[in-house]
Enzyme design. Structure first.
Site, short mmCIF file in Angstrom:
data_model
loop_
_atom_site.label_atom_id
_atom_site.label_comp_id
_atom_site.label_asym_id
_atom_site.label_seq_id
_atom_site.Cartn_x
_atom_site.Cartn_y
_atom_site.Cartn_z
N THR A 130 0.82 -1.21 0.00
CA THR A 130 0.00 0.00 0.00
C THR A 130 0.86 1.26 0.00
O THR A 130 1.99 1.25 0.51
CB THR A 130 -0.91 0.00 1.26
OG1 THR A 130 -1.42 1.32 1.48
CG2 THR A 130 -0.14 -0.40 2.52
N ASP A 131 0.30 2.33 -0.52
CA ASP A 131 1.01 3.62 -0.46
C ASP A 131 1.15 4.11 0.98
O ASP A 131 1.96 5.00 1.26
CB ASP A 131 0.30 4.68 -1.33
CG ASP A 131 -1.12 5.02 -0.88
OD1 ASP A 131 -1.66 4.35 0.03
OD2 ASP A 131 -1.70 5.96 -1.45
N GLU A 132 0.37 3.51 1.90
CA GLU A 132 0.43 3.99 3.28
C GLU A 132 1.77 3.70 3.94
O GLU A 132 2.10 4.30 4.95
CB GLU A 132 -0.75 3.42 4.09
CG GLU A 132 -2.07 3.85 3.47
CD GLU A 132 -3.30 3.57 4.31
OE1 GLU A 132 -3.19 3.51 5.54
OE2 GLU A 132 -4.38 3.42 3.72
P1 NAD Z 1 -10.09 -6.93 2.97
O1 NAD Z 1 -10.00 -6.62 4.42
O2 NAD Z 1 -11.34 -6.62 2.22
O3 NAD Z 1 -9.81 -8.50 2.75
C1 NAD Z 1 -8.79 -9.19 3.41
C2 NAD Z 1 -9.00 -10.68 3.17
O4 NAD Z 1 -7.91 -11.38 3.80
C3 NAD Z 1 -10.29 -11.23 3.77
O5 NAD Z 1 -10.90 -12.11 2.86
C4 NAD Z 1 -9.82 -11.98 5.01
O6 NAD Z 1 -10.64 -13.09 5.35
C5 NAD Z 1 -8.44 -12.44 4.56
N1 NAD Z 1 -7.53 -12.68 5.70
C6 NAD Z 1 -7.30 -11.84 6.74
N2 NAD Z 1 -6.42 -12.40 7.59
C7 NAD Z 1 -6.08 -13.61 7.05
C8 NAD Z 1 -5.21 -14.64 7.46
N3 NAD Z 1 -4.51 -14.56 8.60
N4 NAD Z 1 -5.09 -15.73 6.67
C9 NAD Z 1 -5.78 -15.83 5.52
N5 NAD Z 1 -6.65 -14.88 5.09
C10 NAD Z 1 -6.78 -13.78 5.85
O7 NAD Z 1 -8.85 -6.21 2.31
P2 NAD Z 1 -8.69 -5.53 0.87
O8 NAD Z 1 -9.16 -4.13 0.95
O9 NAD Z 1 -9.23 -6.42 -0.17
O10 NAD Z 1 -7.09 -5.47 0.76
C11 NAD Z 1 -6.37 -6.56 0.20
C12 NAD Z 1 -4.89 -6.26 0.25
O11 NAD Z 1 -4.62 -5.07 -0.48
C13 NAD Z 1 -4.35 -6.01 1.66
O12 NAD Z 1 -3.09 -6.63 1.76
C14 NAD Z 1 -4.22 -4.51 1.76
O13 NAD Z 1 -3.17 -4.15 2.63
C15 NAD Z 1 -3.90 -4.16 0.32
N6 NAD Z 1 -4.30 -2.80 -0.12
C16 NAD Z 1 -5.59 -2.39 0.07
C17 NAD Z 1 -5.96 -1.12 -0.39
C18 NAD Z 1 -7.38 -0.64 -0.23
O14 NAD Z 1 -7.67 0.53 -0.55
N7 NAD Z 1 -8.33 -1.46 0.22
C19 NAD Z 1 -5.03 -0.30 -1.02
C20 NAD Z 1 -3.72 -0.77 -1.20
C21 NAD Z 1 -3.38 -2.04 -0.75
P1 TYD Z 2 -10.35 4.57 4.87
O1 TYD Z 2 -11.37 4.15 3.86
O2 TYD Z 2 -10.40 3.96 6.24
O3 TYD Z 2 -8.93 4.35 4.18
P2 TYD Z 2 -7.45 4.78 4.71
O4 TYD Z 2 -7.53 5.25 6.11
O5 TYD Z 2 -6.70 3.49 4.60
O6 TYD Z 2 -6.98 5.84 3.75
O7 TYD Z 2 -10.44 6.14 5.05
C1 TYD Z 2 -10.28 7.01 3.95
C2 TYD Z 2 -10.28 8.42 4.47
O8 TYD Z 2 -11.59 8.71 4.99
C3 TYD Z 2 -9.31 8.63 5.61
O9 TYD Z 2 -8.73 9.95 5.50
C4 TYD Z 2 -10.18 8.58 6.86
C5 TYD Z 2 -11.53 9.10 6.37
N1 TYD Z 2 -12.72 8.54 7.03
C6 TYD Z 2 -13.67 9.38 7.61
O10 TYD Z 2 -13.53 10.62 7.58
N2 TYD Z 2 -14.75 8.83 8.20
C7 TYD Z 2 -14.93 7.48 8.26
O11 TYD Z 2 -15.95 7.02 8.86
C8 TYD Z 2 -13.96 6.62 7.68
C9 TYD Z 2 -14.11 5.13 7.71
C10 TYD Z 2 -12.87 7.20 7.05
#
Ligand code: NAD
Ligand code: TYD
Length: 350
Positions: A130-132
């Protein structure tokens, strides 16, 4: 491209399920093993339509369980060509409430997978990061592959730790690795704890829309379909040991997004409630995508306005998907987290 055998971990989550759907469509002859623990965020319903696909298999299991992961790899009929690791604890706010699971899954789980790929003696490991991991930007500039990592939250620290392990396994053990770092995703099947689905569902139910702090924090939004295409490109065409950064080129403030959703879904912004800020809240994320454009020929295809319209429509049409989620576990989390974020009158500080 040829037939491949791939393990996708976390395939029942938001991005993982979208990625498996992409594979089934674009790489129909691949064998896909979806390894997922089915935590609160994992949902078999995210893969409706895929279950019957001939090359698809689901195994429930925890990547943090070393004995289990080893046993799974040694039971495979052949070494896998690819492991793509989506499995993670993924929500910043939950990492503030309880960081331990983030270390177990996001760090120890990655260690276990890396060791198994190393033991295979072949196969490419792609870590979905992630970019985080870069921390926070001020009002100017953007992250790129050369930005030093400097995470702020327990979530981003655990992802950064994993990235360091991946680099070490590449450097020391010559494991074939790729790291992708992407900005904030949105789209269908996203768990309603994240900003966009939470606001859509709350607006639909005429509940308060909790905006942290001033609402002026910025995220660079990318549609999940573009992220999945980027991961596939990096998996197939990326250079071993490299990092690839993906972003949507769509910077928006949280308040802009919330107002847009409020107007679209509820026809009013009256539901917006400013609440106390998230502790350690990163101010701004933005991604420079020069490298992936040049080296992978990747560019985001979905304009934000089209993507958000389609996403709002999907949630409104799929109450049968999200209604069951809004039950015991989700409500307990919601009350615990939002219960401690008092409303602020000026859209401001603590
Ligand atoms: P999500 O929380 O929707 O899904 C996570 C999945 O992983 C779930 O199906 C959960 O059951 C499974 N999981 C959790 N712990 C586990 C374990 N110990 N063993 C096996 N499975 C497990 O997450 P997401 O938003 O789909 O993100 C997927 C990946 O992408 C993550 O690694 C996250 O860090 C990365 N990512 C997410 C974002 C975003 O905006 N959502 C952006 C950049 C990177
Ligand atoms: P989020 O979807 O949790 O992603 P991330 O924190 O990983 O970027 O949040 C996106 C942005 O929205 C973040 O700046 C926090 C803000 N946010 C709110 O203001 N209210 C909310 O209820 C949530 C979940 C997030």
């Amino acid at each position: 491209m040829g037939k491949k055998y791939i393990i996708v971990t976390g395939g029942c989550g938001f991005i993982g399920s979208n990625f498996i759907r992409l594979l089934v469509k674009e790489r129909p002859d691949w064998s896909i093993l979806n390894l997922d623990a089915l935590t609160y965020a994992g949902n078999l319903d995210n893969l409706r339509g895929v279950q019957g696909h001939p090359g698809y298999r689901f195994v429930r299991g925890d990547i943090a369980n070393e004995a289990f992961v080893r046993q799974l790899f040694s039971s495979l009929e052949a070494p896998v060509d690819y492991v793509v690791n989506f499995a993670a604890e993924s929500h910043v706010d939950r990492s503030i409430l309880g960081p331990k699971a983030f270390i177990e899954t996001n760090v120890n789980g990655v260690f276990n997978l890396l060791e198994c790929v190393r033991a295979q003696g072949k196969g490419r490991f792609l870590q979905v990061s992630t970019d985080e991991v870069f921390g926070s930007l001020g009002d100017e500039g953007a992250f790129s592959e050369t930005t030093p990592i400097d995470p702020s939250s327990p979530y981003s620290a655990s992802k950064a730790a994993a990235d360091l392990l991946v680099n070490a396994w590449s450097h020391t053990f010559k494991v074939d690795t790729i790291i992708t770092r992407c900005s904030n995703n949105y789209g269908s099947y996203q768990f309603p704890e994240k900003l966009i689905p939470l606001m859509i569902i709350n607006a639909r139910q005429r509940k308060p829309l909790p905006v942290y702090g001033t609402g002026q924090n910025v995220r660079d939004w990318i549609h999940v379909s573009d992220h999945c295409l980027g991961i596939l490109a990096a998996l197939e065409r990326g250079v071993s040991g490299q990092v690839y950064c993906f972003g949507g080129q769509a910077e928006r403030t949280n308040l802009f997004i919330t107002e847009l959703i409020a107007q679209t879904v509820a026809g009013t912004t009256d539901l917006i409630t400013f609440v106390n800020d998230r502790p350690g809240h990163d101010w701004r994320y933005a991604m420079d995508i020069t490298k992936v454009r040049a080296e992978l020929g990747w560019t985001p295809l979905m304009p934000f306005e089209d993507g958000i319209r389609a996403t709002v429509a999907w949630y409104l049409e799929n109450e049968d998907w999200w209604k069951p989620i809004l039950s015991g576990d989700y409500l307990a989390y919601y009350d615990k987290w939002y219960g401690q974020l008092a409303p602020t009158t000026k859209g401001g500080s603590l």
